[in-house]
Enzyme design. Structure first.
Site, PDB file in Angstrom:
ATOM      1  N   TRP A 127       0.877  -1.171   0.000  1.00  0.00           N
ATOM      2  CA  TRP A 127       0.000   0.000   0.000  1.00  0.00           C
ATOM      3  C   TRP A 127       0.923   1.232   0.000  1.00  0.00           C
ATOM      4  O   TRP A 127       1.785   1.338   0.884  1.00  0.00           O
ATOM      5  CB  TRP A 127      -0.852  -0.050   1.269  1.00  0.00           C
ATOM      6  CG  TRP A 127      -1.819   1.049   1.457  1.00  0.00           C
ATOM      7  CD1 TRP A 127      -2.738   1.496   0.571  1.00  0.00           C
ATOM      8  CD2 TRP A 127      -1.991   1.828   2.655  1.00  0.00           C
ATOM      9  NE1 TRP A 127      -3.489   2.506   1.142  1.00  0.00           N
ATOM     10  CE2 TRP A 127      -3.047   2.728   2.408  1.00  0.00           C
ATOM     11  CE3 TRP A 127      -1.368   1.842   3.905  1.00  0.00           C
ATOM     12  CZ2 TRP A 127      -3.487   3.635   3.369  1.00  0.00           C
ATOM     13  CZ3 TRP A 127      -1.809   2.741   4.855  1.00  0.00           C
ATOM     14  CH2 TRP A 127      -2.854   3.626   4.591  1.00  0.00           C
ATOM     15  N   ASP A 208       0.088  -4.574   9.837  1.00  0.00           N
ATOM     16  CA  ASP A 208      -0.974  -3.657   9.407  1.00  0.00           C
ATOM     17  C   ASP A 208      -2.155  -4.515   8.987  1.00  0.00           C
ATOM     18  O   ASP A 208      -2.048  -5.308   8.047  1.00  0.00           O
ATOM     19  CB  ASP A 208      -0.480  -2.792   8.239  1.00  0.00           C
ATOM     20  CG  ASP A 208      -1.554  -1.822   7.759  1.00  0.00           C
ATOM     21  OD1 ASP A 208      -2.589  -1.687   8.442  1.00  0.00           O
ATOM     22  OD2 ASP A 208      -1.355  -1.187   6.706  1.00  0.00           O
ATOM     23  N   ALA A 210      -5.985  -4.156   7.872  1.00  0.00           N
ATOM     24  CA  ALA A 210      -7.039  -3.205   7.481  1.00  0.00           C
ATOM     25  C   ALA A 210      -8.259  -3.913   6.904  1.00  0.00           C
ATOM     26  O   ALA A 210      -9.241  -3.255   6.570  1.00  0.00           O
ATOM     27  CB  ALA A 210      -6.482  -2.211   6.461  1.00  0.00           C
ATOM     28  N   LYS A 243     -12.892  -0.508   6.650  1.00  0.00           N
ATOM     29  CA  LYS A 243     -13.475  -1.435   5.679  1.00  0.00           C
ATOM     30  C   LYS A 243     -14.437  -2.400   6.346  1.00  0.00           C
ATOM     31  O   LYS A 243     -15.557  -2.583   5.872  1.00  0.00           O
ATOM     32  CB  LYS A 243     -12.381  -2.238   4.963  1.00  0.00           C
ATOM     33  CG  LYS A 243     -11.094  -1.493   4.711  1.00  0.00           C
ATOM     34  CD  LYS A 243     -11.131  -0.609   3.501  1.00  0.00           C
ATOM     35  CE  LYS A 243      -9.969   0.365   3.546  1.00  0.00           C
ATOM     36  NZ  LYS A 243      -9.612   0.947   2.303  1.00  0.00           N
TER      37      LYS A 243
HETATM   38  C1  PLP Z   1      -3.001  -1.927   3.859  1.00  0.00           C
HETATM   39  C2  PLP Z   1      -3.797  -0.783   4.383  1.00  0.00           C
HETATM   40  N1  PLP Z   1      -3.513  -0.282   5.587  1.00  0.00           N
HETATM   41  C3  PLP Z   1      -4.184   0.732   6.109  1.00  0.00           C
HETATM   42  C4  PLP Z   1      -5.213   1.345   5.413  1.00  0.00           C
HETATM   43  C5  PLP Z   1      -5.861   2.510   6.102  1.00  0.00           C
HETATM   44  O1  PLP Z   1      -7.188   2.729   5.966  1.00  0.00           O
HETATM   45  P1  PLP Z   1      -7.909   3.945   6.674  1.00  0.00           P
HETATM   46  O2  PLP Z   1      -6.910   5.016   6.964  1.00  0.00           O
HETATM   47  O3  PLP Z   1      -8.941   4.372   5.714  1.00  0.00           O
HETATM   48  O4  PLP Z   1      -8.486   3.397   7.955  1.00  0.00           O
HETATM   49  C6  PLP Z   1      -5.535   0.882   4.134  1.00  0.00           C
HETATM   50  C7  PLP Z   1      -6.568   1.533   3.336  1.00  0.00           C
HETATM   51  O5  PLP Z   1      -6.618   1.516   2.142  1.00  0.00           O
HETATM   52  C8  PLP Z   1      -4.805  -0.208   3.613  1.00  0.00           C
HETATM   53  O6  PLP Z   1      -5.075  -0.724   2.405  1.00  0.00           O
END
Ligand code: PLP
Length: 394
Positions: A127, A208, A210, A243
């Site tokens: 990401w 991480d 998500a 999500k």
């Molecule tokens: C791998 C990963 N980590 C963290 C996030 C963070 O999402 P948010 O800041 O919307 O909670 C995302 C969102 O696309 C992600 O794909």
């Protein structure tokens, strides 16, 4: 003041979103942005979220500040969701954050504060915010191979070879499940081998997560993280409720740190202090919605049921697209789509091929050919498969 300021290059994903909006064709398909969509193309407010919000509307009697690290009830609910009962409470430090992005940033800041000489090892690809946040926070970073595009699978040998260069005290960033962008996840054996490797080399995992619940199930998706928490002395965790609770804009996230009970007070105070130095108090609404759901058996059951519907929809679309591509190409070249997990997969493709996909067929994917499977519908699958087969194969 601003004379020397240069306009930064626009974010690649946001650029794709804009091009999609500007496209007048009715049958265009957005497989770019990383949000869940239902069969009508909507990103719904989940039923349990509505119920929790109705409950809060009736019962919430203040919106005064929470603590610097957020609400302890949120910490407890999220720790239970993520870690089950694998870690004692006195070994967990936690702070609510502005989404998962805020959690990744807070953990990066904690690394910089606690261990300024550490390098964070980041999967390639990943990401894009991982590399961006390491850079702006000022943490050294290196990449490790992750994906074998020819095989459409995890490049385990390449990953382990690259991680040999990590030095004691370094941090290895891992995706808890539904790897973004490849959809290629660790098996239970991979997690176990990683736990041994990290322990032997005195490396700290940074998980991480998500997309818990988007892969194989809420419990199954946390199994790798839990295995690390049981076997490795310290684990850094950044989690998002964007999500799996559909709370994208409410920015609900959390940083959790599994550590020695003796270190907990210092880690907890450092997390609170880092929040103080950036946002003072974390946003509370989304976090409170999550806590309300997780603490109420009926709401939680309904949330799990709707999350399962979402997960099944994604898995069904993966199978449909893989089958349609098998028919279109007469080969199993895209067979990995059915086996991968979560919303994303990467199909590769040159810039020209991705542009052709967009311009000729109205199919929008991110550079490198990352597509969001949840942007498909059973109705659009055959057309998208035809477009992918033509644009990527010719
Ligand atoms: C791998 C990963 N980590 C963290 C996030 C963070 O999402 P948010 O800041 O919307 O909670 C995302 C969102 O696309 C992600 O794909």
């Amino acid at each position: 003041m601003f004379q020397s300021l240069k306009t930064p290059a626009p974010d690649a994903i946001l650029q794709v979103m804009q091009m999609f909006r500007d496209d007048p064709r009715a049958d265009k398909v957005d497989l770019g942005v990383g949000v869940y969509r239902d069969d009508s193309g909507n990103t719904p407010v989940m039923r349990a979220v509505k119920a929790a919000e109705a409950h809060l509307l009736k019962t919430q009697d203040t919106k005064t500040y929470t603590a610097l690290a957020g609400d302890p009830a949120y910490h407890a609910a999220m720790a239970a969701l993520l870690l089950g009962d694998t870690v004692a409470d006195d070994q967990i430090a936690a702070a609510a954050t502005t989404g998962g992005t805020g959690a990744v940033r807070l953990v990066m800041e904690l690394i910089r504060t606690a261990r300024p000489d550490a390098t964070v090892w980041i999967s390639q690809p990943t990401w894009p915010n991982h590399t961006l946040l390491a850079k702006v926070v000022g943490v050294a970073q290196k990449g490790y191979r992750y994906y074998d595009a020819a095989e459409g699978a995890l490049d385990h040998a390449g990953m382990m070879e690259d991680l040999q260069a990590a030095k004691p005290g370094d941090v290895v960033l891992l995706h808890g499940c539904c790897h973004n962008p490849t959809g290629a996840d660790f098996t239970a054996q991979d997690w176990s081998a990683m736990a041994d490797f990290l322990t032997e080399r005195d490396l700290t995992p940074f998980v991480d997560i998500a997309y818990q619940g988007f892969g194989a199930g809420v419990e199954a998706d946390a199994a790798g993280l839990r295995l690390l928490a049981e076997r490795v002395p310290r684990v850094l965790i950044a989690a998002s409720a964007a999500k799996n609770f559909g709370l994208y804009r409410d920015r609900a996230g959390i940083a959790l740190v599994v550590c020695d009970a003796k270190e907990r007070t210092a880690v907890q105070a450092t997390l609170a202090g880092l929040n103080r130095a950036s946002i003072s108090f974390p946003p509370d609404h989304g976090a409170r919605v999550v806590t309300t759901i997780l603490d109420d058996p009926a709401m939680k059951a309904d949330w799990l049921e709707e999350l399962e519907e979402m997960r099944n929809r994604i898995a069904g679309l993966r199978r449909s697209l893989a089958n349609a591509l098998r028919r279109e190409t007469g080969s199993d070249r895209f067979g990995q789509l059915a086996a991968q997990q979560g919303m994303f997969s990467v199909l590769g493709g040159s810039e020209a091929q991705i542009a052709r996909l967009r311009e000729e067929f109205g199919v929008y994917v991110v550079g490198g050919g990352r597509l969001n499977v949840a942007g498909l519908t059973e109705e659009s699958v055959p057309r998208v498969a035809r477009a992918l087969a033509k644009a990527l194969a010719d």
